[in-house]
Design an enzyme around this catalytic site. Structure first.
Site, PDB file in Angstrom:
ATOM      1  CB  SER A  67      -0.901   0.026   1.238  1.00 17.36           C
ATOM      2  OG  SER A  67      -1.575  -1.194   1.399  1.00 17.36           O
TER       3      SER A  67
HETATM    4  N1  SAH Z   1      -0.016  -4.939   4.225  1.00 23.72           N
HETATM    5  C1  SAH Z   1       0.576  -5.416   3.001  1.00 23.72           C
HETATM    6  C2  SAH Z   1      -0.348  -5.194   1.822  1.00 23.72           C
HETATM    7  C3  SAH Z   1      -0.510  -6.422   1.019  1.00 23.72           C
HETATM    8  S1  SAH Z   1      -1.782  -6.396  -0.201  1.00 23.72           S
HETATM    9  C4  SAH Z   1       1.958  -4.845   2.795  1.00 23.72           C
HETATM   10  O1  SAH Z   1       2.399  -3.999   3.588  1.00 23.72           O
HETATM   11  O2  SAH Z   1       2.627  -5.266   1.856  1.00 23.72           O
HETATM   12  C5  SAH Z   1      -3.047  -7.340   0.578  1.00 23.72           C
HETATM   13  C6  SAH Z   1      -2.736  -8.768   0.882  1.00 23.72           C
HETATM   14  O3  SAH Z   1      -3.924  -9.359   1.389  1.00 23.72           O
HETATM   15  C7  SAH Z   1      -2.324  -9.642  -0.307  1.00 23.72           C
HETATM   16  O4  SAH Z   1      -1.051 -10.154  -0.076  1.00 23.72           O
HETATM   17  C8  SAH Z   1      -3.384 -10.738  -0.348  1.00 23.72           C
HETATM   18  O5  SAH Z   1      -2.875 -12.002  -0.718  1.00 23.72           O
HETATM   19  C9  SAH Z   1      -3.870 -10.737   1.093  1.00 23.72           C
HETATM   20  N2  SAH Z   1      -5.184 -11.347   1.332  1.00 23.72           N
HETATM   21  C10 SAH Z   1      -6.334 -11.265   0.584  1.00 23.72           C
HETATM   22  N3  SAH Z   1      -7.313 -11.988   1.165  1.00 23.72           N
HETATM   23  C11 SAH Z   1      -6.770 -12.543   2.295  1.00 23.72           C
HETATM   24  C12 SAH Z   1      -7.272 -13.413   3.313  1.00 23.72           C
HETATM   25  N4  SAH Z   1      -8.523 -13.889   3.306  1.00 23.72           N
HETATM   26  N5  SAH Z   1      -6.439 -13.766   4.309  1.00 23.72           N
HETATM   27  C13 SAH Z   1      -5.156 -13.327   4.360  1.00 23.72           C
HETATM   28  N6  SAH Z   1      -4.627 -12.522   3.424  1.00 23.72           N
HETATM   29  C14 SAH Z   1      -5.420 -12.128   2.411  1.00 23.72           C
END
Ligand code: SAH
Length: 243
Positions: A90
């Site tokens: 993000s």
């Molecule tokens: N906070 C992260 C942002 C990652 S993007 C950072 O700092 O990089 C959002 C993430 O949510 C993705 O990696 C995706 O695979 C994950 N995601 C989506 N649905 C999910 C679920 N049900 N449980 C765990 N992770 C999930």
């Protein structure tokens, strides 16, 4: 959909730092220099972010250690960046905004925090500076492993990485003072509401009645849940199951 397995914790390893980036930013400042991050923090403050604890945490975490080497020169720009498997880290502004919302009213450190969507682990590292414990769940095994590798350098004893379906929360760590999701679904999973402590706050992108994604804040009180819809956002979708 794959069979739902419970999340399980993974201990962060003790190996010494592997990748020392000695890279230069386009402005000629080494990315290891805290001055690069202070400039990012300055911009966040100009954009209206105020919480000194959040700004301090944003200034402390080296974001360039969480992105591919081809993208490190963009690490301190206010932009989301690809982290593989179609997912993104993000924007700094969004990370700071969501953590500021989580902490609203809190004069001291947050207690246990649950993060859904570890991704590359950046936000978990920022959270570790403002919370006593961080439980962070990722549903994609490769990203979960990548986050573990990225975070090893920082030796954050209060970050617990979990591989599993975050829609189920992580009951073993409940109740949580705060829950934050980096992925947006149609609805807020019941498990999150159940696992939130009374007096706790949840911040998550959710699809609103208009079909757009917006930031949702939910406060759990003795009288029930209070929901507030904030600005429009663009997060990757919340998916069930693991992969
Ligand atoms: N906070 C992260 C942002 C990652 S993007 C950072 O700092 O990089 C959002 C993430 O949510 C993705 O990696 C995706 O695979 C994950 N995601 C989506 N649905 C999910 C679920 N049900 N449980 C765990 N992770 C999930």
């Amino acid at each position: 959909m794959m069979a739902q397995r419970p999340a399980f914790p993974v201990k962060l390893g003790q190996t010494p730092p592997a990748n020392k980036h000695a890279l230069a930013s386009p402005q000629g400042l080494g990315l290891d220099s805290s001055a690069v991050r202070q400039r990012m923090v300055q911009k966040l403050a100009e954009q209206g972010l105020k919480d000194p604890e959040v700004l301090k945490a944003m200034g402390a975490v080296e974001r360039h250690r969480f992105v591919e080497s081809a993208l490190v020169n963009q690490a301190y720009e206010d932009t989301s960046l690809p982290i593989g498997l179609g997912q993104t880290i993000s924007k700094p502004n969004v990370v700071a905004r969501m953590i500021e919302l989580l902490r609203e009213g809190a004069s001291c450190k947050l207690g246990r925090v649950l993060e859904i969507g570890t991704g590359c682990g950046y936000q978990a590292a920022v959270l570790s500076h403002v919370a006593s414990e961080v439980y962070s769940i990722e549903r994609l095994k490769d990203l979960h492993e990548k986050a573990r590798a990225n975070l090893r350098h920082f030796r954050l004893a209060n970050v617990h990485l979990l591989f599993g379906d975050g829609m189920l929360g992580y009951p073993k760590g409940a109740p949580y003072a705060a829950i934050i999701s980096a992925a947006g679904g149609e609805n807020l999973p019941q498990a999150w509401l159940d696992q939130l402590a009374v007096g706790g706050r949840l911040v998550a992108p959710t699809v609103t009645t208009g079909g757009q994604q917006a930031l949702m804040v939910v406060d759990k009180t003795l009288q029930g849940f209070k929901q507030t819809v904030l600005e429009a956002v663009h997060f990757v979708p919340l998916k069930s199951g693991i992969s």
